[in-house]
Design an enzyme around this catalytic site. Structure first.
Site, PDB file in Angstrom:
ATOM      1  N   SER A  41      73.741  86.712 100.827  1.00 53.24           N
ATOM      2  CA  SER A  41      74.007  86.329 102.433  1.00 53.24           C
ATOM      3  C   SER A  41      72.764  86.694 103.142  1.00 53.24           C
ATOM      4  O   SER A  41      72.244  87.914 102.885  1.00 53.24           O
ATOM      5  CB  SER A  41      75.158  86.814 102.838  1.00 53.24           C
ATOM      6  OG  SER A  41      75.378  86.998 104.366  1.00 53.24           O
TER       7      SER A  41
ATOM      8  N   TYR B  82      80.129  94.661 103.271  1.00 59.64           N
ATOM      9  CA  TYR B  82      80.002  93.241 102.869  1.00 59.64           C
ATOM     10  C   TYR B  82      78.285  93.311 103.030  1.00 59.64           C
ATOM     11  O   TYR B  82      77.782  92.755 102.014  1.00 59.64           O
ATOM     12  CB  TYR B  82      80.251  92.494 103.950  1.00 59.64           C
ATOM     13  CG  TYR B  82      80.019  91.058 103.796  1.00 59.64           C
ATOM     14  CD1 TYR B  82      80.613  90.156 102.836  1.00 59.64           C
ATOM     15  CD2 TYR B  82      79.167  90.340 104.549  1.00 59.64           C
ATOM     16  CE1 TYR B  82      80.213  88.956 102.761  1.00 59.64           C
ATOM     17  CE2 TYR B  82      78.584  88.927 104.574  1.00 59.64           C
ATOM     18  CZ  TYR B  82      79.241  88.110 103.360  1.00 59.64           C
ATOM     19  OH  TYR B  82      79.040  86.962 103.151  1.00 59.64           O
TER      20      TYR B  82
HETATM   21  N1  LIG Z   1      80.598  80.983 105.314  1.00 52.03           N
HETATM   22  C1  LIG Z   1      79.253  81.677 105.404  1.00 52.03           C
HETATM   23  O1  LIG Z   1      78.716  81.371 106.811  1.00 52.03           O
HETATM   24  C2  LIG Z   1      78.818  82.578 104.414  1.00 52.03           C
HETATM   25  C3  LIG Z   1      77.500  83.189 104.804  1.00 52.03           C
HETATM   26  C4  LIG Z   1      76.740  83.982 103.856  1.00 52.03           C
HETATM   27  C5  LIG Z   1      77.438  84.166 102.546  1.00 52.03           C
HETATM   28  N2  LIG Z   1      78.519  83.477 102.193  1.00 52.03           N
HETATM   29  C6  LIG Z   1      79.284  83.868 101.138  1.00 52.03           C
HETATM   30  O2  LIG Z   1      79.825  82.669 100.376  1.00 52.03           O
HETATM   31  C7  LIG Z   1      80.784  82.761  99.623  1.00 52.03           C
HETATM   32  C8  LIG Z   1      81.688  81.717 100.144  1.00 52.03           C
HETATM   33  O3  LIG Z   1      82.244  82.292 101.054  1.00 52.03           O
HETATM   34  P1  LIG Z   1      82.945  80.978 102.217  1.00 52.03           P
HETATM   35  O4  LIG Z   1      82.473  81.130 103.550  1.00 52.03           O
HETATM   36  O5  LIG Z   1      83.178  79.777 101.553  1.00 52.03           O
HETATM   37  O6  LIG Z   1      84.401  81.875 102.158  1.00 52.03           O
HETATM   38  P2  LIG Z   1      86.091  81.462 101.993  1.00 52.03           P
HETATM   39  O7  LIG Z   1      86.130  80.195 102.672  1.00 52.03           O
HETATM   40  O8  LIG Z   1      86.748  82.699 102.194  1.00 52.03           O
HETATM   41  O9  LIG Z   1      86.022  81.246 100.588  1.00 52.03           O
HETATM   42  C9  LIG Z   1      86.238  82.298  99.521  1.00 52.03           C
HETATM   43  C10 LIG Z   1      86.805  81.734  97.972  1.00 52.03           C
HETATM   44  O10 LIG Z   1      86.623  82.850  97.055  1.00 52.03           O
HETATM   45  C11 LIG Z   1      88.031  82.849  96.543  1.00 52.03           C
HETATM   46  N3  LIG Z   1      88.483  84.182  96.421  1.00 52.03           N
HETATM   47  C12 LIG Z   1      88.571  85.217  97.192  1.00 52.03           C
HETATM   48  N4  LIG Z   1      88.936  86.225  96.632  1.00 52.03           N
HETATM   49  C13 LIG Z   1      88.897  85.985  95.296  1.00 52.03           C
HETATM   50  C14 LIG Z   1      89.323  86.682  94.037  1.00 52.03           C
HETATM   51  N5  LIG Z   1      89.752  88.283  94.268  1.00 52.03           N
HETATM   52  N6  LIG Z   1      89.321  86.099  92.739  1.00 52.03           N
HETATM   53  C15 LIG Z   1      88.756  84.679  92.783  1.00 52.03           C
HETATM   54  N7  LIG Z   1      88.518  84.167  93.951  1.00 52.03           N
HETATM   55  C16 LIG Z   1      88.603  84.594  95.239  1.00 52.03           C
HETATM   56  C17 LIG Z   1      88.886  82.039  97.628  1.00 52.03           C
HETATM   57  O11 LIG Z   1      89.998  81.598  97.161  1.00 52.03           O
HETATM   58  P3  LIG Z   1      91.405  82.380  97.018  1.00 52.03           P
HETATM   59  O12 LIG Z   1      91.871  83.070  98.453  1.00 52.03           O
HETATM   60  O13 LIG Z   1      92.242  81.380  96.681  1.00 52.03           O
HETATM   61  O14 LIG Z   1      91.180  83.343  96.065  1.00 52.03           O
HETATM   62  C18 LIG Z   1      87.820  80.999  98.040  1.00 52.03           C
HETATM   63  O15 LIG Z   1      87.851  80.141  97.317  1.00 52.03           O
HETATM   64  C19 LIG Z   1      81.007  84.421  99.672  1.00 52.03           C
HETATM   65  O16 LIG Z   1      80.390  85.004  98.828  1.00 52.03           O
HETATM   66  C20 LIG Z   1      80.369  84.727 101.045  1.00 52.03           C
HETATM   67  O17 LIG Z   1      80.219  86.026 101.239  1.00 52.03           O
HETATM   68  C21 LIG Z   1      79.336  82.749 103.082  1.00 52.03           C
END
Ligand SMILES: NC(=O)c1ccc[n+]([C@@H]2O[C@H](COP(=O)([O-])OP(=O)(O)OC[C@H]3O[C@@H](n4cnc5c(N)ncnc54)[C@H](OP(=O)(O)O)[C@@H]3O)[C@@H](O)[C@H]2O)c1
Length: 262
Positions: free
Chosen positions: A152, A166
């Site tokens: 990130s 985070y």
């Molecule tokens: N969106 C952004 O702007 C952004 C920016 C920078 C970095 N990121 C990074 O991108 C990645 C995805 O983020 P996102 O925004 O797509 O978040 P999200 O919509 O909250 O999705 C998170 C995913 O991880 C799964 N997950 C959560 N806890 C888990 C666990 N204990 N074991 C296995 N799976 C788990 C969730 O499914 P379940 O709840 O069913 O487990 C979901 O599939 C993360 O690493 C985040 O830090 C996102």
């Protein structure tokens, strides 16, 4: 040698595991890989959500749900074993599952520290360790197996909101990426990270509610889309990205460079 797009950017026939592949950025990545002919395993805690998406994506290719709670080391081991039962090698591992936690500095809880570090850093490391035997079988000197970690820009600069664990976890993801890249190269595995800026997802709902005009600060004046994320992963996962290792690629519309000029 062929320098056509079809040859350089193809992932057809490759096998991939996308953690957190059930929604958000993981879904964007899984969708991009499936639509381009890879055989994709997606994993997350909620089995029904995972299975429903796998069913939907299977209409255009091959997608299989392997639910697991990666914060639990036994489950991480079971996930690696489940992939090994189905595949003799693994070309692409996308360590995307992640959690965020926001709390003011003075009240920041141990729970909010451990939950984030356990999933974002510890699980990423140990799942990779357990899948290296399968990745090794896929990689060659010219075409290494690929590990793609989702970091990130919050690991590269202080975040907008107070998210201490985070930000620290994502800086750790970037550093682990470099360390693993150095160590695993000899085993024909490359390791890179993507550092996303703002992609609308469940994780960023809090931000959208509290800063509804946030995208105005992004130099390219919009949030990230599935095309932006899938395109970067297709580059890293295909022949085109075979010579990258230890890189942290920002995909952020210019946000790290600075806020949009008025
Ligand atoms: N969106 C952004 O702007 C952004 C920016 C920078 C970095 N990121 C990074 O991108 C990645 C995805 O983020 P996102 O925004 O797509 O978040 P999200 O919509 O909250 O999705 C998170 C995913 O991880 C799964 N997950 C959560 N806890 C888990 C666990 N204990 N074991 C296995 N799976 C788990 C969730 O499914 P379940 O709840 O069913 O487990 C979901 O599939 C993360 O690493 C985040 O830090 C996102």
């Amino acid at each position: 040698m062929s320098l056509t797009i079809d040859s350089l950017f193809s992932v057809r026939g490759k096998t991939a595991l996308v953690t957190g592949g059930s929604r958000g950025i993981g879904e964007m990545i899984a969708r991009g890989l499936v639509e381009n002919g890879a055989r994709v395993y997606i994993s997350s805690r909620k089995a029904d959500v995972c299975e429903e998406l796998a069913r939907e994506l299977s209409a255009t290719g091959t997608c299989v749900a392997l639910p697991a709670d990666l914060a639990n080391m036994d489950d991480a081991g079971r996930l690696a074993a489940a992939v090994a039962e189905r595949e003799s090698s693994l070309d692409i591992l996308v360590n995307n599952a992640g959690a965020a936690w926001g709390e003011p500095f003075d009240a920041f809880s141990e729970r909010g520290w451990d939950r984030v570090m356990d999933l974002n850093v510890k699980a990423l490391f140990f799942l990779t360790q357990r899948l290296v035997p399968l990745l090794e079988k896929a990689g060659t000197a010219d075409d290494p197996a690929r590990v793609i970690n989702i970091g990130s820009i919050d690991g590269l600069q202080a975040p907008v909101f107070e998210a201490y664990s985070y930000a620290a976890s994502k800086a750790a993801v970037h550093q682990l990426t470099r360390h693993l890249a150095k160590h695993l190269a000899a085993r024909h595995i490359s390791v890179n990270a993507i550092a996303p800026g703002f992609f609308p997802s469940k994780m960023t709902e809090f931000m959208m509610e509290n800063e509804p005009n946030f995208t105005e600060h992004i130099p390219l004046a919009r949030g990230g889309t599935p095309e932006d994320m899938a395109g970067t992963v297709l580059f890293l996962a295909s022949r085109a990205g075979a010579y990258l290792s230890g890189s942290v690629i920002t995909v952020d519309g210019g946000l790290l460079a600075g806020s949009r000029s008025r």
